[in-house]
Design a protein around this motif. Structure first.
Motif, PDB file in Angstrom:
ATOM      1  N   ILE A  67       0.702  -1.380   0.031  1.00 43.62           N
ATOM      2  CA  ILE A  67       0.023   0.027   0.029  1.00 43.62           C
ATOM      3  C   ILE A  67       0.767   1.332  -0.052  1.00 43.62           C
ATOM      4  N   GLY A  68       2.026   1.105  -0.064  1.00 43.25           N
ATOM      5  CA  GLY A  68       2.939   2.241  -0.284  1.00 43.25           C
ATOM      6  C   GLY A  68       3.639   2.815   1.057  1.00 43.25           C
ATOM      7  N   ASP A  69       3.262   2.159   2.072  1.00 42.37           N
ATOM      8  CA  ASP A  69       4.115   2.822   3.455  1.00 42.37           C
ATOM      9  C   ASP A  69       5.268   1.821   3.714  1.00 42.37           C
ATOM     10  N   TYR A  70       5.694   2.002   4.921  1.00 44.04           N
ATOM     11  CA  TYR A  70       7.072   1.165   5.190  1.00 44.04           C
ATOM     12  C   TYR A  70       6.883   0.658   6.542  1.00 44.04           C
ATOM     13  N   ARG A  71       7.636  -0.530   6.685  1.00 45.04           N
ATOM     14  CA  ARG A  71       7.800  -1.280   8.025  1.00 45.04           C
ATOM     15  C   ARG A  71       9.183  -1.816   8.295  1.00 45.04           C
ATOM     16  N   LEU A  72       9.693  -2.007   9.441  1.00 45.84           N
ATOM     17  CA  LEU A  72      10.730  -2.556   9.657  1.00 45.84           C
ATOM     18  C   LEU A  72      10.878  -3.877   9.139  1.00 45.84           C
ATOM     19  N   SER A  73      12.153  -4.142   8.379  1.00 44.01           N
ATOM     20  CA  SER A  73      12.433  -5.304   7.814  1.00 44.01           C
ATOM     21  C   SER A  73      12.537  -6.612   8.913  1.00 44.01           C
ATOM     22  N   PRO A  74      12.005  -7.548   8.949  1.00 46.00           N
ATOM     23  CA  PRO A  74      12.281  -8.639   9.874  1.00 46.00           C
ATOM     24  C   PRO A  74      13.237  -9.618   9.382  1.00 46.00           C
ATOM     25  N   ALA A  75      13.636  -9.515   8.227  1.00 46.79           N
ATOM     26  CA  ALA A  75      14.538 -10.441   7.634  1.00 46.79           C
ATOM     27  C   ALA A  75      15.520 -11.025   8.829  1.00 46.79           C
ATOM     28  N   SER A  76      16.621 -10.382   9.086  1.00 50.00           N
ATOM     29  CA  SER A  76      17.699 -10.789   9.705  1.00 50.00           C
ATOM     30  C   SER A  76      17.314 -11.360  11.119  1.00 50.00           C
ATOM     31  N   PHE A  77      16.444 -10.358  11.759  1.00 53.36           N
ATOM     32  CA  PHE A  77      16.195 -10.708  13.361  1.00 53.36           C
ATOM     33  C   PHE A  77      15.409 -12.051  13.350  1.00 53.36           C
ATOM     34  N   GLU A  78      14.385 -12.167  12.548  1.00 53.89           N
ATOM     35  CA  GLU A  78      13.460 -13.439  12.274  1.00 53.89           C
ATOM     36  C   GLU A  78      14.674 -14.752  12.116  1.00 53.89           C
ATOM     37  N   VAL A  79      15.558 -14.665  11.297  1.00 55.14           N
ATOM     38  CA  VAL A  79      16.458 -15.937  11.302  1.00 55.14           C
ATOM     39  C   VAL A  79      17.186 -16.179  12.471  1.00 55.14           C
ATOM     40  N   ILE A  80      17.830 -14.957  12.928  1.00 54.04           N
ATOM     41  CA  ILE A  80      18.736 -15.208  14.008  1.00 54.04           C
ATOM     42  C   ILE A  80      17.694 -15.494  15.187  1.00 54.04           C
ATOM     43  N   LYS A  81      16.634 -14.934  15.635  1.00 55.34           N
ATOM     44  CA  LYS A  81      15.700 -15.489  16.376  1.00 55.34           C
ATOM     45  C   LYS A  81      15.247 -16.879  16.555  1.00 55.34           C
ATOM     46  N   GLN A  82      14.877 -17.211  15.303  1.00 58.42           N
ATOM     47  CA  GLN A  82      14.550 -18.738  15.198  1.00 58.42           C
ATOM     48  C   GLN A  82      15.617 -19.682  15.271  1.00 58.42           C
ATOM     49  N   ILE A  83      16.971 -19.317  14.787  1.00 63.22           N
ATOM     50  CA  ILE A  83      18.156 -20.293  15.467  1.00 63.22           C
ATOM     51  C   ILE A  83      18.189 -20.216  16.872  1.00 63.22           C
ATOM     52  N   MET A  84      18.278 -18.955  17.482  1.00 67.40           N
ATOM     53  CA  MET A  84      18.453 -18.804  19.072  1.00 67.40           C
ATOM     54  C   MET A  84      17.204 -19.332  19.838  1.00 67.40           C
ATOM     55  N   LEU A  85      16.269 -19.474  19.470  1.00 63.41           N
ATOM     56  CA  LEU A  85      15.117 -19.877  20.247  1.00 63.41           C
ATOM     57  C   LEU A  85      14.581 -21.247  19.780  1.00 63.41           C
TER      58      LEU A  85
END
Length: 122
Positions: A67-85
């Motif tokens: 829709i043209g707005d912006y959000r924080l990219s979750p990519a690296s955080f989600e990968v790290i979080k999935q591994i760590m948790l």
């Protein structure tokens, strides 16, 4: 976000930047700031607890939504979080399979367990 900071400062150095500036940039450019700011805070706390030394400004980015707005990219955080948790056994397996010496592996593993306990308290 590093590019925005660089443009605003007209400098090639990001050394004088701080995390507060990331929040200020998000407040300025992200309409869903109220939703995205807590995600950034969680990411910063997570990076601190797990000693993620790769948490520099070039690794924080915004994604443009359909829709043209912006959000924080979750990519690296989600990968790290999935591994760590994902479970201590997987992290233990990856730690002890690394090329670190045995003492460093044990120290990292003990540190990980302590930080995971801290994270679980929150």
């Amino acid at each position: 976000m590093a590019l925005i900071i660089r443009l605003q400062q007209s400098s090639d150095s990001l050394a004088i930047c701080n995390y507060l500036q990331l929040f200020q940039l998000m407040q300025k450019y992200v309409p869903a700031y109220i939703v995205e700011a807590p995600k950034l805070l969680k990411l910063l706390v997570f990076n601190y607890l797990f000693s993620n030394g790769d948490a520099h400004f070039k690794n924080f980015s915004l994604l443009k939504t359909p829709i043209g707005d912006y959000r924080l990219s979750p990519a690296s955080f989600e990968v790290i979080k999935q591994i760590m948790l994902s479970g201590s056994e997987k992290v233990k397996e990856l730690t002890f399979a690394s090329y670190l010496d045995q003492t460093t592996k044990r120290n990292y593993w003990q540190s990980y367990e302590g930080r995971l306990r801290q994270l679980e308290k929150t």
